[in-house]
Write a protein that holds these residues in place. Structure first.
Motif, PDB file in Angstrom:
ATOM      1  N   THR A  20       0.834  -1.201   0.000  1.00 51.38           N
ATOM      2  CA  THR A  20       0.000   0.000   0.000  1.00 51.38           C
ATOM      3  C   THR A  20       0.867   1.249   0.000  1.00 51.38           C
ATOM      4  N   LEU A  21       1.895   1.274   0.851  1.00 52.71           N
ATOM      5  CA  LEU A  21       2.788   2.427   0.916  1.00 52.71           C
ATOM      6  C   LEU A  21       3.604   2.558  -0.368  1.00 52.71           C
ATOM      7  N   ARG A  22       4.079   1.450  -0.891  1.00 54.61           N
ATOM      8  CA  ARG A  22       4.872   1.502  -2.121  1.00 54.61           C
ATOM      9  C   ARG A  22       4.060   2.072  -3.275  1.00 54.61           C
ATOM     10  N   GLU A  23       2.818   1.635  -3.386  1.00 54.37           N
ATOM     11  CA  GLU A  23       1.991   2.121  -4.480  1.00 54.37           C
ATOM     12  C   GLU A  23       1.733   3.616  -4.351  1.00 54.37           C
ATOM     13  N   THR A  24       1.457   4.089  -3.140  1.00 48.82           N
ATOM     14  CA  THR A  24       1.246   5.516  -2.925  1.00 48.82           C
ATOM     15  C   THR A  24       2.488   6.314  -3.293  1.00 48.82           C
ATOM     16  N   LEU A  25       3.662   5.818  -2.901  1.00 50.71           N
ATOM     17  CA  LEU A  25       4.911   6.514  -3.215  1.00 50.71           C
ATOM     18  C   LEU A  25       5.252   6.414  -4.693  1.00 50.71           C
ATOM     19  N   ASP A  26       4.943   5.297  -5.329  1.00 51.48           N
ATOM     20  CA  ASP A  26       5.155   5.170  -6.765  1.00 51.48           C
ATOM     21  C   ASP A  26       4.373   6.223  -7.533  1.00 51.48           C
ATOM     22  N   VAL A  27       3.124   6.439  -7.108  1.00 48.03           N
ATOM     23  CA  VAL A  27       2.285   7.436  -7.769  1.00 48.03           C
ATOM     24  C   VAL A  27       2.903   8.822  -7.622  1.00 48.03           C
ATOM     25  N   MET A  28       3.330   9.179  -6.415  1.00 48.48           N
ATOM     26  CA  MET A  28       3.920  10.512  -6.209  1.00 48.48           C
ATOM     27  C   MET A  28       5.264  10.653  -6.920  1.00 48.48           C
ATOM     28  N   ALA A  29       6.032   9.570  -6.947  1.00 46.22           N
ATOM     29  CA  ALA A  29       7.335   9.623  -7.603  1.00 46.22           C
ATOM     30  C   ALA A  29       7.222   9.840  -9.106  1.00 46.22           C
ATOM     31  N   SER A  30       6.060   9.535  -9.668  1.00 46.22           N
ATOM     32  CA  SER A  30       5.865   9.729 -11.116  1.00 46.22           C
ATOM     33  C   SER A  30       5.575  11.190 -11.459  1.00 46.22           C
ATOM     34  N   HIS A  31       5.394  12.048 -10.480  1.00 43.89           N
ATOM     35  CA  HIS A  31       5.087  13.454 -10.746  1.00 43.89           C
ATOM     36  C   HIS A  31       6.334  14.212 -11.210  1.00 43.89           C
ATOM     37  N   PRO A  32       6.195  15.118 -12.152  1.00 44.24           N
ATOM     38  CA  PRO A  32       7.346  15.901 -12.617  1.00 44.24           C
ATOM     39  C   PRO A  32       8.011  16.733 -11.523  1.00 44.24           C
ATOM     40  N   LEU A  33       7.254  17.154 -10.517  1.00 45.55           N
ATOM     41  CA  LEU A  33       7.804  18.003  -9.460  1.00 45.55           C
ATOM     42  C   LEU A  33       8.462  17.209  -8.335  1.00 45.55           C
ATOM     43  N   ALA A  34       8.365  15.880  -8.364  1.00 42.81           N
ATOM     44  CA  ALA A  34       8.741  15.069  -7.207  1.00 42.81           C
ATOM     45  C   ALA A  34      10.195  15.265  -6.797  1.00 42.81           C
ATOM     46  N   ARG A  35      11.136  15.141  -7.731  1.00 44.23           N
ATOM     47  CA  ARG A  35      12.554  15.185  -7.378  1.00 44.23           C
ATOM     48  C   ARG A  35      13.012  16.592  -7.005  1.00 44.23           C
ATOM     49  N   ASP A  36      12.269  17.590  -7.437  1.00 46.13           N
ATOM     50  CA  ASP A  36      12.673  18.965  -7.176  1.00 46.13           C
ATOM     51  C   ASP A  36      12.062  19.548  -5.916  1.00 46.13           C
ATOM     52  N   THR A  37      10.821  19.140  -5.587  1.00 46.35           N
ATOM     53  CA  THR A  37      10.098  19.876  -4.549  1.00 46.35           C
ATOM     54  C   THR A  37       9.420  19.009  -3.485  1.00 46.35           C
ATOM     55  N   TYR A  38       9.453  17.680  -3.586  1.00 45.95           N
ATOM     56  CA  TYR A  38       8.751  16.833  -2.616  1.00 45.95           C
ATOM     57  C   TYR A  38       9.703  16.370  -1.516  1.00 45.95           C
ATOM     58  N   ASP A  39       9.402  16.749  -0.282  1.00 45.47           N
ATOM     59  CA  ASP A  39      10.058  16.191   0.897  1.00 45.47           C
ATOM     60  C   ASP A  39       9.046  15.259   1.560  1.00 45.47           C
ATOM     61  N   VAL A  40       9.276  13.962   1.483  1.00 41.12           N
ATOM     62  CA  VAL A  40       8.329  12.967   1.980  1.00 41.12           C
ATOM     63  C   VAL A  40       8.733  12.527   3.381  1.00 41.12           C
ATOM     64  N   TYR A  41       7.744  12.470   4.274  1.00 46.05           N
ATOM     65  CA  TYR A  41       7.978  12.040   5.653  1.00 46.05           C
ATOM     66  C   TYR A  41       7.036  10.881   5.973  1.00 46.05           C
ATOM     67  N   LEU A  42       7.617   9.712   6.207  1.00 47.68           N
ATOM     68  CA  LEU A  42       6.845   8.551   6.637  1.00 47.68           C
ATOM     69  C   LEU A  42       6.657   8.649   8.149  1.00 47.68           C
ATOM     70  N   ALA A  43       5.438   8.925   8.575  1.00 44.34           N
ATOM     71  CA  ALA A  43       5.152   9.112   9.997  1.00 44.34           C
ATOM     72  C   ALA A  43       4.810   7.757  10.604  1.00 44.34           C
ATOM     73  N   MET A  44       5.824   7.104  11.176  1.00 52.36           N
ATOM     74  CA  MET A  44       5.666   5.767  11.727  1.00 52.36           C
ATOM     75  C   MET A  44       5.293   5.833  13.211  1.00 52.36           C
ATOM     76  N   GLU A  45       4.797   4.715  13.730  1.00 51.84           N
ATOM     77  CA  GLU A  45       4.444   4.587  15.138  1.00 51.84           C
ATOM     78  C   GLU A  45       5.405   3.612  15.817  1.00 51.84           C
ATOM     79  N   SER A  46       5.921   3.991  16.983  1.00 55.11           N
ATOM     80  CA  SER A  46       6.843   3.106  17.698  1.00 55.11           C
ATOM     81  C   SER A  46       6.143   1.843  18.193  1.00 55.11           C
ATOM     82  N   ARG A  47       4.802   1.917  18.379  1.00 52.51           N
ATOM     83  CA  ARG A  47       4.073   0.734  18.851  1.00 52.51           C
ATOM     84  C   ARG A  47       3.890  -0.308  17.752  1.00 52.51           C
TER      85      ARG A  47
END
Length: 654
Positions: free
Chosen positions: A180-207
């Protein structure tokens, strides 16, 4: 504020429910007694003799008095509100559909994305504090608010300064599947602006067991596809925090705040998305353009987008599908052009400087509806002068699913999972109390239009900010360029906008009072008409209940028309997404749900059941539980599994 006031506000919807039931009971019993309404049984075998309703002539009429009038006119008011709500939703869906068509045909938007320069990227593999913020102060600006949206027009990069806009994208997740996470990131990575302007933060839970390893694995895979990719690890033992998306967003916001100096913060836009949200490249392109085109309101704007369930809608029962359609339509009801009140649903964007102003996301149990809660914080922090803009790019979502099974069991599991999700939605009624308390604060501070705030991560080091307020009270003209005030940003905002505040109160009433109030009044008004039928109607309210019957019929027709208008919106959104995924080479194995005549017919037959099952009943349960607790045991909804991964595994095994 007194503890009693806080207790009452937190249970305002529940108290309203109890009050209406008590009012209806009093009126019906009094009117029944005054009308001589009795239930009798014919002598003999009670099993073979039916109950007989009879009327006796009372010696004097002592009905509900003025309470009968209050009951009748309140019933009429609720019916009018219920019948008018679909009209606004229909107009919004119609307006959004027109804008989507124009956006899909926009040559300037396509040229903008195709011509954008792609540069190298960098990555961070640490979730710790790595950068410190500069203490450089940006120039003060005056905040303002305006309704409406900009047209889809673009100017050359050199003029817009697109490269200076940074999109900080937070993906809160807990026990989400890797696919699920890979597919979401694949979609965003396909955007022309991704490498220039996207700072992605995976908000994980310690639990979550092995959550850090999970994040590191994904970061290694996508390190070169974004401007940066990082992760945060939300601790599970922070006092006063409730598990959920809000507390996870709050922690991620504090951590990312440390990475942007004051000189850049006004051009950092935070977008919070769900783990299964698919955003089109149009979303960030339009967001960038609106931010650059409106510098006067750039730091006081919250951006919302319509949501569309176009991934696995064909795999869930009709009643679940329709529940999500109507939920999405309710969220879209404020997104038409010209709307000044537009709470987001699930996915939204706002500038980092606005997050600084409001102190970030709240973490307590009242903030379980984190999207609406954050909207309310921003609204009241700006005295109601929050600018709202709609991004005409639907956010693709998955319908919630149960634990599988076959036949009836599968339908039951899916419906049960959707009910749990509806209960979480209705638990957000706690935001009513939050808004009521914020309104009191707004009234008390209505003459103060100068506000001071620190960057989010620095504000945490100074939990008591009273000295800032005291400083302005003493000498508001004294500069703050040095000493303990060097990190403080000061801005002037407009006086309270009472008209928008009233409209916000109306929208909150629609969301958290109306579904249950309507059900109660439908039942009780029917009982009232039964016990007074054939009477003299001394209060002259019979016409009111006749009008209510007509309005209920009108409301059903309007909901059917709403579904009809939704067909166009769904077709545009689903078709556009599939086309974009094909161009990006990601369509193979990905789920697309296109509506057809057969599913449409079933949906039209099912929609009358949705309101009570996924509106009134979970609303009643939530409001009753609020009398005993504000804490909800948060469970993660199961998302659709990535079909491409399943296909790949099947090929390997064969």
């Amino acid at each position: 504020m007194s503890m009693l006031f806080i207790w009452v506000t937190r249970r305002a919807p529940g108290l309203a429910m109890v009050s209406v039931v008590a009012l209806a009971y009093y009126v019906i019993t009094r009117e029944a007694a005054a009308s001589g309404f009795t239930l009798t049984r014919t002598e003999g075998d009670s099993l073979s003799r039916p109950t007989r309703i009879s009327f006796t002539t009372p010696t004097s009429y002592e009905g509900g008095g003025i309470w009968t009038l209050i009951f009748a006119y309140y019933c009429l008011t609720i019916h009018i509100l219920v019948s008018s709500f679909p009209l606004r939703s229909m107009w919004s869906i119609f307006d959004i559909s027109r804008c989507l068509e124009r956006t899909a045909r926009s040559k300037s938007l396509k040229d903008y994305k195709l011509s954008h320069r792609r540069r190298g990227s960098f990555t961070s593999l640490s979730s710790s504090e790595t950068l410190t913020s500069s203490k450089e102060l940006p120039s003060p600006s005056t905040t303002s608010s305006e309704a409406g949206d900009t047209e889809t027009e673009f100017v050359p990069d050199s003029e817009t300064g697109v490269d200076r806009v940074i999109h900080a994208i937070i993906i809160p997740n807990y026990k989400e599947e890797m696919d699920t996470l890979r597919e979401t990131l694949d979609v965003m990575a396909s955007h022309p602006l991704a490498r220039d302007t996207y700072d992605v933060y995976l908000a994980m839970e310690s639990r979550e067991q092995n959550g850090e390893v999970k994040a590191m694995t994904i970061i290694q895979e996508f390190a070169k596809k974004f401007r940066s990719i990082d992760f945060t690890l939300h601790p599970s033992d922070i006092p006063g925090e409730a598990p959920g998306k809000g507390s996870n967003m709050a922690w991620a916001g504090r951590k990312l705040s440390e990475k942007y100096p004051l000189s850049l913060r006004k051009d950092v836009i935070i977008t919070g998305i769900d783990a299964d949200s698919h955003l089109s490249s149009n979303y960030f392109a339009l967001l960038t353009n609106m931010h650059n085109s409106n510098p006067e309101t750039a730091t006081t704007t919250l951006y919302s987008a319509p949501i569309i369930f176009d991934r696995n809608a064909h795999e869930v029962p009709a009643i679940v599908r329709v529940a999500d359609i109507l939920w999405g339509a309710a969220g879209m009801s404020g997104l038409y052009r010209g709307s000044s009140i537009a709470p987001p649903t699930s996915v939204y964007s706002l500038p980092l400087q606005l997050v600084d102003r409001v102190g970030g996301w709240d973490c307590d149990s009242e903030a379980i509806g984190e999207d609406l809660h954050m909207y309310l914080k921003c609204f009241f922090a700006l005295n109601g002068n929050l600018t709202v803009r709609t991004i005409h790019s639907p956010v693709s979502q998955s319908n919630v699913k149960g634990d599988g099974g076959e036949g009836v069991k599968r339908v039951y599991n899916d419906m049960t999972a959707r009910y749990k999700q509806a209960l979480r939605h209705m638990w957000g009624a706690l935001d009513v109390g939050f808004a009521m308390r914020k309104f009191v604060e707004l009234w008390q501070e209505r003459k103060h239009t100068t506000r001071a705030f620190r960057p989010l991560h620095l504000a945490l080091k100074h939990p008591n900010d009273s000295y800032i307020k005291n400083h302005f009270d003493a000498d508001p003209e004294q500069p703050l360029e040095s000493g303990i005030y060097s990190e403080v940003i000061t801005e002037t905002i407009k006086e309270p906008d009472w008209q928008r505040t009233f409209l916000l109160a109306h929208r909150l009433f629609e969301a958290h009072f109306l579904p249950l109030q309507m059900t109660i009044l439908v039942v009780t008004s029917t009982l009232y008409m039964s016990v007074t039928e054939g009477g003299s109607d001394p209060h002259n309210v019979g016409w009111i209940f006749q009008i209510c019957k007509v309005l209920r019929t009108v409301g059903l027709v309007e909901c059917a028309l709403l579904l009809f208008l939704y067909e166009r919106f769904h077709k545009i959104g689903a078709t556009t997404r599939e086309k974009e995924m094909q161009e990006a080479g990601l369509a193979k194995g990905m789920c697309f749900s296109h509506r057809n005549l057969r599913t449409n017919f079933v949906d039209y037959l099912t929609f009358p059941l949705v309101a009570p099952l996924y509106g009134s009943i979970p609303s009643a349960q939530a409001q009753l539980m609020h009398f005993f607790t504000n804490d909800l045991v948060y469970t993660v909804s199961k998302k659709v599994t990535r079909q491409r991964a399943k296909s790949f595994i099947a090929e390997v095994l064969s």
